[in-house]
Design an enzyme around this catalytic site. Sequence first.
Site, PDB file in Angstrom:
ATOM      1  N   ASP A   6       0.831  -1.146   0.011  1.00 11.48           N
ATOM      2  CA  ASP A   6       0.121   0.088   0.212  1.00 11.48           C
ATOM      3  C   ASP A   6       0.832   1.291  -0.086  1.00 11.48           C
ATOM      4  O   ASP A   6       2.283   1.112   0.155  1.00 11.48           O
ATOM      5  CB  ASP A   6      -0.865   0.149   1.262  1.00 11.48           C
ATOM      6  CG  ASP A   6      -1.893   1.251   1.452  1.00 11.48           C
ATOM      7  OD1 ASP A   6      -2.350   1.791   0.314  1.00 11.48           O
ATOM      8  OD2 ASP A   6      -1.883   1.846   2.363  1.00 11.48           O
ATOM      9  N   SER A   7       0.140   2.523  -0.277  1.00 11.27           N
ATOM     10  CA  SER A   7       1.123   3.634  -0.084  1.00 11.27           C
ATOM     11  C   SER A   7       1.552   3.965   1.308  1.00 11.27           C
ATOM     12  O   SER A   7       2.433   4.777   1.395  1.00 11.27           O
ATOM     13  CB  SER A   7       0.233   4.822  -0.480  1.00 11.27           C
ATOM     14  OG  SER A   7      -0.919   4.852   0.355  1.00 11.27           O
ATOM     15  N   TYR A  38      -0.671   8.291  -2.605  1.00  9.52           N
ATOM     16  CA  TYR A  38      -0.725   8.127  -3.872  1.00  9.52           C
ATOM     17  C   TYR A  38      -1.951   8.729  -4.717  1.00  9.52           C
ATOM     18  O   TYR A  38      -2.167   9.075  -5.878  1.00  9.52           O
ATOM     19  CB  TYR A  38      -1.001   6.475  -4.192  1.00  9.52           C
ATOM     20  CG  TYR A  38       0.235   5.618  -4.043  1.00  9.52           C
ATOM     21  CD1 TYR A  38       1.554   6.076  -3.905  1.00  9.52           C
ATOM     22  CD2 TYR A  38      -0.159   4.228  -4.107  1.00  9.52           C
ATOM     23  CE1 TYR A  38       2.566   5.188  -3.978  1.00  9.52           C
ATOM     24  CE2 TYR A  38       0.924   3.350  -4.018  1.00  9.52           C
ATOM     25  CZ  TYR A  38       2.348   3.761  -3.695  1.00  9.52           C
ATOM     26  OH  TYR A  38       3.028   2.785  -3.704  1.00  9.52           O
ATOM     27  N   CYS A  69      -4.624  -1.452  -1.789  1.00  6.76           N
ATOM     28  CA  CYS A  69      -4.595  -0.208  -2.141  1.00  6.76           C
ATOM     29  C   CYS A  69      -5.745   0.232  -3.313  1.00  6.76           C
ATOM     30  O   CYS A  69      -5.224  -0.482  -4.330  1.00  6.76           O
ATOM     31  CB  CYS A  69      -3.115   0.460  -2.392  1.00  6.76           C
ATOM     32  SG  CYS A  69      -3.217   2.234  -2.884  1.00  6.76           S
ATOM     33  N   GLU A 148      -1.987   7.939   8.892  1.00  8.08           N
ATOM     34  CA  GLU A 148      -0.544   7.843   8.896  1.00  8.08           C
ATOM     35  C   GLU A 148       0.118   8.366  10.040  1.00  8.08           C
ATOM     36  O   GLU A 148       1.066   7.829  10.659  1.00  8.08           O
ATOM     37  CB  GLU A 148      -0.167   8.448   7.741  1.00  8.08           C
ATOM     38  CG  GLU A 148       0.133   7.818   6.376  1.00  8.08           C
ATOM     39  CD  GLU A 148       0.490   6.336   6.229  1.00  8.08           C
ATOM     40  OE1 GLU A 148       1.769   6.165   6.566  1.00  8.08           O
ATOM     41  OE2 GLU A 148      -0.233   5.441   6.006  1.00  8.08           O
ATOM     42  N   CYS A 180     -11.026   3.329   0.111  1.00 10.75           N
ATOM     43  CA  CYS A 180      -9.471   3.649   0.421  1.00 10.75           C
ATOM     44  C   CYS A 180      -9.118   2.571   1.510  1.00 10.75           C
ATOM     45  O   CYS A 180     -10.042   2.715   2.454  1.00 10.75           O
ATOM     46  CB  CYS A 180      -9.451   4.938   0.461  1.00 10.75           C
ATOM     47  SG  CYS A 180      -7.677   5.296   1.129  1.00 10.75           S
ATOM     48  N   HIS A 182      -6.982   3.050   3.817  1.00 15.72           N
ATOM     49  CA  HIS A 182      -6.942   3.628   5.086  1.00 15.72           C
ATOM     50  C   HIS A 182      -8.021   3.898   5.776  1.00 15.72           C
ATOM     51  O   HIS A 182      -8.019   4.022   6.840  1.00 15.72           O
ATOM     52  CB  HIS A 182      -6.214   5.022   4.594  1.00 15.72           C
ATOM     53  CG  HIS A 182      -4.616   4.922   4.396  1.00 15.72           C
ATOM     54  ND1 HIS A 182      -4.055   4.519   3.363  1.00 15.72           N
ATOM     55  CD2 HIS A 182      -3.600   5.453   5.000  1.00 15.72           C
ATOM     56  CE1 HIS A 182      -2.825   4.814   3.245  1.00 15.72           C
ATOM     57  NE2 HIS A 182      -2.567   5.053   4.333  1.00 15.72           N
TER      58      HIS A 182
HETATM   59  N1  DGL Z   1      -4.554   3.309   0.854  1.00  8.83           N
HETATM   60  C1  DGL Z   1      -4.819   3.840  -0.453  1.00  8.83           C
HETATM   61  C2  DGL Z   1      -6.318   3.405  -1.019  1.00  8.83           C
HETATM   62  O1  DGL Z   1      -6.495   2.201  -0.892  1.00  8.83           O
HETATM   63  C3  DGL Z   1      -4.027   4.741  -0.972  1.00  8.83           C
HETATM   64  C4  DGL Z   1      -4.157   6.269  -0.248  1.00  8.83           C
HETATM   65  C5  DGL Z   1      -3.271   7.388  -0.712  1.00  8.83           C
HETATM   66  O2  DGL Z   1      -2.016   6.925  -0.750  1.00  8.83           O
HETATM   67  O3  DGL Z   1      -3.711   8.388  -1.200  1.00  8.83           O
HETATM   68  O4  DGL Z   1      -6.454   4.138  -1.946  1.00  8.83           O
END
Ligand code: DGL
Length: 254
Positions: A6-7, A38, A69, A148, A180, A182
């Site tokens: 993941d990012s 990302y 991600c 984060e 997402c 996160h």
């Molecule tokens: N966790 C990520 C996703 O599912 C990326 C979030 C990011 O880095 O902007 O999209």
Amino acid sequence: MIGIFDSGTGGMSVYREIRKVLPREKYVYFSDNAHCPYGDKSAEYVRDRGRFITRFLLDKGADVIVIACNTATAAAVSALRAEFPDTPFIGMEPAVKPAALGTRSGVIGVLATAGTLKGSKYLTTKGKFEDNVRIVEAVGRGFVELVEDGRLDGPETEKVVERSLRPLLDAGADTVVLGCTHYPFLKDVISRIAGEDVRVIDPAPSVARHLVDVMEERKLIRGDAAGEQDIELVSSGDPAPLERIFRMINTERV
Ligand code: DGL
């Protein structure tokens, strides 16, 4: 060995579900936090990161890769499947289908990054359901940074979450899709603001089940973990956020 990336720490919301169904596997998790977020980067940039991380995970011995991600899946999964044809890739996609099938108000909200909402796969899925339900979208502005930084609750977090969530609720959404990885770490705050009548969908459990199917089919389940939680945590930047989330998901279990 299962490779996950993941990012940042978001993919840990997927690992948390995967380990429930595959507790005896070895894992390596790559957090690309030196390049996070990302969400606002170009698809080409995210694809390049995906290539680099895939090579890294394959060198570590991964025989399946979970792109935990949504943004990286949207930008890179097709290219990675073409470039690494021997490796199965499991991607993430906003759970529009279960939301569309379950809504009573006829309005569903999708919270995701800008990159995910622009992705062709998402747009195709959305197109399939749009005749029957209204789909409203919002980018979770600042959500990734909150996760984060480990700021998963509190008045400031509520304020940031409310800003992106409110328009979806005002539009009448009775279902909110977390698009997402996160965002599930903010689920308590999201549910508190949305109220108990709003269903919040985290796709991680179904992704974990899909991974089991793929691994069974390809005979990749090895059960060779050295004890409970055989996982290597790798970060391209500061290792502290990933270690913090890892400790947190372990505390949740007891
Ligand atoms: N966790 C990520 C996703 O599912 C990326 C979030 C990011 O880095 O902007 O999209």
